[in-house]
Design an enzyme around this catalytic site. Structure first.
Site, mmCIF file in Angstrom:
data_model
loop_
_atom_site.group_PDB
_atom_site.id
_atom_site.type_symbol
_atom_site.label_atom_id
_atom_site.label_comp_id
_atom_site.label_asym_id
_atom_site.label_seq_id
_atom_site.Cartn_x
_atom_site.Cartn_y
_atom_site.Cartn_z
ATOM 1 N N HIS A 1 34.847 -29.209 2.345
ATOM 2 C CA HIS A 1 34.312 -29.641 1.055
ATOM 3 C C HIS A 1 34.260 -28.546 -0.010
ATOM 4 C CE1 HIS A 1 33.697 -33.415 2.860
ATOM 5 N NE2 HIS A 1 32.449 -33.298 3.267
ATOM 6 N N HIS B 1 30.475 -38.053 -2.513
ATOM 7 C CA HIS B 1 29.913 -38.089 -1.164
ATOM 8 C C HIS B 1 28.601 -38.883 -1.107
ATOM 9 C CE1 HIS B 1 29.439 -36.871 2.946
ATOM 10 N NE2 HIS B 1 30.420 -35.991 2.881
ATOM 11 N N GLU C 1 34.445 -42.092 1.508
ATOM 12 C CA GLU C 1 34.924 -41.058 0.584
ATOM 13 C C GLU C 1 36.410 -41.264 0.341
ATOM 14 O OE1 GLU C 1 33.793 -37.304 2.606
ATOM 15 O OE2 GLU C 1 32.495 -38.628 3.739
#
Ligand code: GLA
Length: 369
Positions: free
Chosen positions: A125, A196, A333
């Site tokens: 991420h 997210h 996502e």
């Protein structure tokens, strides 16, 4: 006009100005003293989304149940400071690279770039200070949209190129939260932006999501190794717990001994969407029987990461003091495949100077029987 006559006019003008800006309040201050704002978007049909300039986080999302009662259906925190703690990435914009990059390294144009290893041996991420932990510049729209911009400097978190990113949240009157992601660069780079949000359609903190019914428009997925890195294979979902082409309760097959379910500790997989053309296409549908709430996810992206909150463990206390236990929410996502920079056969995540990255995802809410 006398001063006395002017007073009512001044009051009305003050009220009007306050009303225009009333969708903004201070959420907190970063450790370096910068002010973080929270904008609340409202649709005419009553849906409400509160978005923070820190991380572009969707802090709350209130949508009606079948009786018309609004409920907050995303996990998050009431206080800003909790967003500074180590992340479950609640509601955040994730970048530069959503999901994992194996061994935290990739090669582009013959140059090897090294990233922070913040997930075992891998990069997750965007690194230690990804887009979920930066302050975005806000430009409010008409109370139903918010434009967030961020300039990620060349070399930030190890990625090449000055990357100029714009994310626009729009709350439409047909109960859709649309997210538009745009980016340009001055050097060849890679990126994979997503949001997210952790959804629980029964309401945040209202138990687990195992009885939610899910449909995924995906014939294939990218199987992973124990570090959740794709092996490179594109595998059929047929006959596995990952087959959601027809609706299934999320909990129905989550505990099966299937190797992928064990490696993922539940669902934590990237599904390759069945799509035709480049436009918005339906990726996922989730329904929750008690509230009657329905969530549909539409996207221009080629894949979606379905994650069942397997790493939540009841140690986080969220909004309203609710305890967030294992599998108390699900994430959908929209994105490119994980570790694409190291898999030339996957759809490319490269962005070159002169080109514009643009993707759109829509979270559409309704109710059913
Ligand atoms: C993603 C990943 C998960 C986990 C969460 C954050 O969805 O796929 O493995 O890292 O983010 O906790």
């Amino acid at each position: 006009m006398t001063t006395r006559n002017l007073i009512p006019l001044i009051i009305v003008l003050t009220l009007m100005t306050t009303n225009c800006s009333s969708n903004r309040r201070e959420f907190g201050k970063t450790p370096s003293g910068e002010s973080v704002e929270l904008y609340t978007l409202k649709s005419a049909t009553g849906v409400e989304a509160a978005i923070s300039t820190y991380g572009g986080v969707v802090v709350s999302l209130k949508v009606p149940d079948r009786a018309g009662a609004l409920g907050d259906i995303v996990l998050g925190f009431d206080d800003f400071r909790s967003y500074l703690l180590p992340p479950p990435y609640f509601g955040a914009i994730v970048g530069r690279y959503g999901n994992r990059i194996a061994h935290a390294a990739f090669t582009l144009d013959g140059v090897e770039y090294k990233l922070a290893k913040n997930d075992g041996d891998n990069s997750l991420h965007g690194g230690t200070r990804g887009f979920d932990k930066v302050l975005w510049k806000a430009k409010p729209g008409n109370g139903q949209s918010l434009e967030l911009t961020y300039l990620s400097k060349d070399g930030e978190e190890g990625f090449p190129g000055n990357l100029s990113v714009t994310v626009v949240y729009t709350l439409a009157d047909n109960n859709e939260l649309k997210i538009d992601y745009t980016a340009t660069t001055d050097k060849d780079t890679v990126l994979n932006l997503t949001n997210h949000s952790y959804f629980n359609l029964a309401g945040q903190g209202e138990g687990d999501i195992l009885a939610h019914q899910l449909t995924l428009n995906a014939d294939r997925y990218t199987p992973v190794d124990k570090g959740l890195i794709p092996t490179g294979e594109l595998r059929s979902v047929e006959g596995t717990p990952l087959d959601f082409r027809q609706p299934h309760a999320i909990g129905e097959r989550i505990g099966s001994g299937d190797e992928q379910m064990v490696l993922g500790r539940g669902y934590d997989h990237n599904f390759i969407l069945n799509r035709t053309g480049d436009g918005l296409s339906l990726a996922a549908k989730v329904t929750e029987a008690k509230s009657g709430r329905v969530l549909e996810v539409l996207t221009t992206e080629p894949a979606i990461q379905f994650y069942t909150g397997n790493f939540l463990d009841g140690t986080i206390r969220g909004k309203g003091g609710k305890v967030y236990g294992r599998r108390s929410a699900l994430c959908l996502e929209t994105q490119h495949y994980p570790d694409s920079p190291n898999h030339p056969a996957f759809p490319s995540t490269e962005l070159r100077p002169g080109a514009t990255y643009h993707t759109t995802t829509v979270y559409r809410f309704s109710t059913g029987s």
